[in-house]
Motif scaffolding. Structure first.
Motif, short mmCIF file in Angstrom:
data_model
loop_
_atom_site.label_atom_id
_atom_site.label_comp_id
_atom_site.label_asym_id
_atom_site.label_seq_id
_atom_site.Cartn_x
_atom_site.Cartn_y
_atom_site.Cartn_z
N ASN A 112 0.76 -1.21 -0.13
CA ASN A 112 -0.10 -0.08 0.18
C ASN A 112 0.78 1.20 0.04
O ASN A 112 0.43 2.22 -0.59
N ARG A 113 1.91 1.42 0.71
CA ARG A 113 2.82 2.50 0.85
C ARG A 113 3.58 2.70 -0.53
O ARG A 113 3.49 3.63 -1.29
N PHE A 114 3.96 1.41 -1.05
CA PHE A 114 4.62 1.52 -2.73
C PHE A 114 3.54 2.21 -3.42
O PHE A 114 3.61 3.05 -4.31
N ILE A 115 2.19 1.49 -3.50
CA ILE A 115 1.11 1.93 -4.49
C ILE A 115 0.78 3.53 -4.30
O ILE A 115 0.50 4.45 -5.25
N GLY A 116 0.80 3.87 -2.84
CA GLY A 116 0.45 5.24 -2.73
C GLY A 116 1.60 6.22 -3.27
O GLY A 116 1.03 7.20 -3.66
N ALA A 117 2.77 5.73 -3.07
CA ALA A 117 4.01 6.43 -3.67
C ALA A 117 3.94 6.86 -5.15
O ALA A 117 4.07 7.82 -5.53
N VAL A 118 3.44 5.51 -5.77
CA VAL A 118 3.72 5.72 -7.32
C VAL A 118 2.10 6.37 -7.84
O VAL A 118 2.20 7.27 -8.51
N ASN A 119 1.20 6.32 -6.90
CA ASN A 119 0.02 7.15 -7.41
C ASN A 119 0.24 8.55 -7.12
O ASN A 119 -0.22 9.46 -7.96
N ASN A 120 1.01 9.11 -6.00
CA ASN A 120 1.42 10.23 -5.88
C ASN A 120 2.21 10.91 -6.79
O ASN A 120 2.18 11.97 -7.48
N MET A 121 3.08 10.13 -7.40
CA MET A 121 4.13 10.37 -8.23
C MET A 121 3.42 10.64 -9.78
O MET A 121 3.60 11.52 -10.49
N ASP A 122 2.33 9.64 -9.84
CA ASP A 122 1.58 9.67 -11.14
C ASP A 122 0.83 11.12 -11.13
O ASP A 122 0.61 11.71 -12.27
N GLN A 123 0.12 11.32 -9.95
CA GLN A 123 -0.74 12.40 -9.95
C GLN A 123 0.15 13.72 -10.18
O GLN A 123 -0.20 14.91 -10.39
#
Length: 149
Positions: free
Chosen positions: A19-30
């Motif tokens: 979840n931390r990784f997915i959150g970081a990548v989602n933040n990066m993507d946004q």
């Protein structure tokens, strides 16, 4: 007391690491509104690149961006397509896989814990890479420099 221990163990769970990784990548993507701006921009962290030269095959931030999004998609949707291509890329042969499966039958718990700790370590590194890329992108476009004051 039991609740504190449970909370600490949950913090280090594989589920939370994903979840931390997915959150970081989602933040990066946004944050990254124009990914093409990342082309030919090297990541400043020379020591990390030297420590693991094959961690990312592309030397620029765009390559990292694409790879991190690809890994996120594999986690969210599964790795159904391209399994054989990935095995060839990693240099894993059918003989290696058979050997691991054969050895794994003897001590499945030990094999599970080995892979679980490895996966947790890789997810932590990937999360740091996604956060680094996001921060570098903000630096490159000047986000936060003038507005944050």
């Amino acid at each position: 007391m039991m609740q504190i221990c449970d909370s600490y163990n949950q913090k280090n769970s594989l589920f939370n690491a994903m979840n931390r990784f997915i959150g970081a990548v989602n933040n990066m993507d946004q944050t990254v509104m124009v990914p093409s701006l990342l082309r030919d921009v090297p990541l400043d962290e020379e020591k990390e690149v030297k420590a693991s030269p094959t961690f990312f095959q592309h030397g620029d931030m765009y390559g990292y961006y694409v790879l991190l999004k690809s890994i996120r998609n594999d986690i969210e949707w599964g790795v159904l397509q391209g399994d054989e291509r990935r095995k060839e890329k990693l240099g894993v042969s059918a003989l290696d896989i058979a050997r691991v499966e054969q050895d794994g039958e003897e001590d499945l718990e030990k094999l599970f814990h080995f892979h679980l700790s490895g996966l947790h370590a890789v997810l932590s590194k990937l999360t740091r890479k996604a956060n680094t890329l996001t921060n570098r992108y903000k630096q490159e476009i000047g986000f936060g420099g003038y507005w944050a004051q």
